[in-house]
Enzyme design. Structure first.
Site, mmCIF file in Angstrom:
data_model
loop_
_atom_site.group_PDB
_atom_site.id
_atom_site.type_symbol
_atom_site.label_atom_id
_atom_site.label_comp_id
_atom_site.label_asym_id
_atom_site.label_seq_id
_atom_site.Cartn_x
_atom_site.Cartn_y
_atom_site.Cartn_z
ATOM 1 N N GLN A 50 0.808 -1.221 0.000
ATOM 2 C CA GLN A 50 0.000 0.000 0.000
ATOM 3 C C GLN A 50 0.844 1.276 0.000
ATOM 4 O O GLN A 50 0.317 2.358 -0.246
ATOM 5 C CB GLN A 50 -0.948 0.009 1.211
ATOM 6 N N HIS B 253 -6.961 -9.331 6.422
ATOM 7 C CA HIS B 253 -7.120 -8.278 5.404
ATOM 8 C C HIS B 253 -5.735 -7.851 4.894
ATOM 9 O O HIS B 253 -5.529 -7.712 3.683
ATOM 10 C CB HIS B 253 -7.882 -7.098 6.034
ATOM 11 N N GLU B 254 -4.782 -7.677 5.830
ATOM 12 C CA GLU B 254 -3.451 -7.205 5.422
ATOM 13 C C GLU B 254 -2.661 -8.295 4.694
ATOM 14 O O GLU B 254 -1.929 -8.009 3.751
ATOM 15 C CB GLU B 254 -2.669 -6.697 6.642
ATOM 16 N N HIS C 264 -3.507 -8.267 1.174
ATOM 17 C CA HIS C 264 -2.769 -7.235 0.422
ATOM 18 C C HIS C 264 -1.416 -7.775 -0.076
ATOM 19 O O HIS C 264 -1.010 -7.516 -1.202
ATOM 20 C CB HIS C 264 -2.492 -6.013 1.306
HETATM 21 ZN ZN LIG Z 1 -6.652 -2.578 2.942
#
Ligand SMILES: [Zn+2]
Length: 199
Positions: free
Chosen positions: A65, A151-152, A155
């Site tokens: 991110q 969730h991470e 990613h």
């Molecule tokens: Zn996210």
């Protein structure tokens, strides 16, 4: 000044808020590579990721991110009343070794501003990872913290929470996703949009 960050990283350099890559940026679809050792570069990345996440009022951030496809995650859920005693976590090369149960909760993502929807995830997980000293650790967590970690980790594998939605539900967000892709968004934190990286 030496700053102590999660898991006792000591760092005496400058901390930066990094721009967060938003939906459509290719790096969000990249599978991140494992970290082989904790170099000065990785320490700086971790420190900057904490700074970036706090600035954006986020509770988790993956290195993809901020444009670095390496398997590094930072998490800080202590702002949430029911988890105020949970220490910030740095997870390097995290791996889920066991998961049980399923539950649904609404999620959002700093890379997909203003889009929220229900996602089904495991209720409790066992995780193996390395901390910022590159020590092997195992952690068993459930509920919200497990959700943030899953969730991470998604990613790091190039997966976004919207990928878990049914085609019908995804359709509801299609216009907004297109706007984000075109860089049309107002957020309170610095971003790098798909338009910025593909031009
Ligand atoms: Zn996210």
């Amino acid at each position: 000044m030496v700053i102590l960050v999660a898991n006792c990283i000591s760092y005496d350099g400058h901390m930066s808020v990094l721009p967060i890559y938003t939906y459509g940026a290719p790096v969000l679809r990249k599978k991140a590579r494992p970290v082989k050792q904790v170099t000065d570069e990785i320490v700086k990345l971790v420190v900057d990721m904490f700074e970036t996440m706090h600035k954006a009022n986020g509770i988790g951030l993956a290195a993809n991110q901020v444009g670095s496809p390496v398997r590094v995650i930072v998490i800080d859920v202590s702002e949430m009343e029911e988890m105020k005693d949970v220490k910030p976590l740095t997870l390097i090369n995290p791996q889920i070794v066991h998961q049980t149960g399923m539950w649904v909760m609404e999620e959002g993502c700093l890379s997909i501003p203003e889009v929220r929807d229900d996602v089904e995830r495991a209720e409790s997980i066992t995780l193996r990872y390395k901390d910022s000293n590159f020590h092997d650790l195992e952690l068993e967590v459930g509920g919200m913290l497990a959700r943030v970690i899953l969730h991470e980790i998604d990613h790091l594998n190039g997966v976004l929470f919207i990928d878990h939605l049914s085609p019908e539900k995804k359709k509801i967000h299609a216009d907004r996703l297109k706007q984000i892709q075109r860089g049309e968004m107002e957020v309170s934190y610095p971003v790098t949009t798909a338009v910025d990286v593909t031009v």
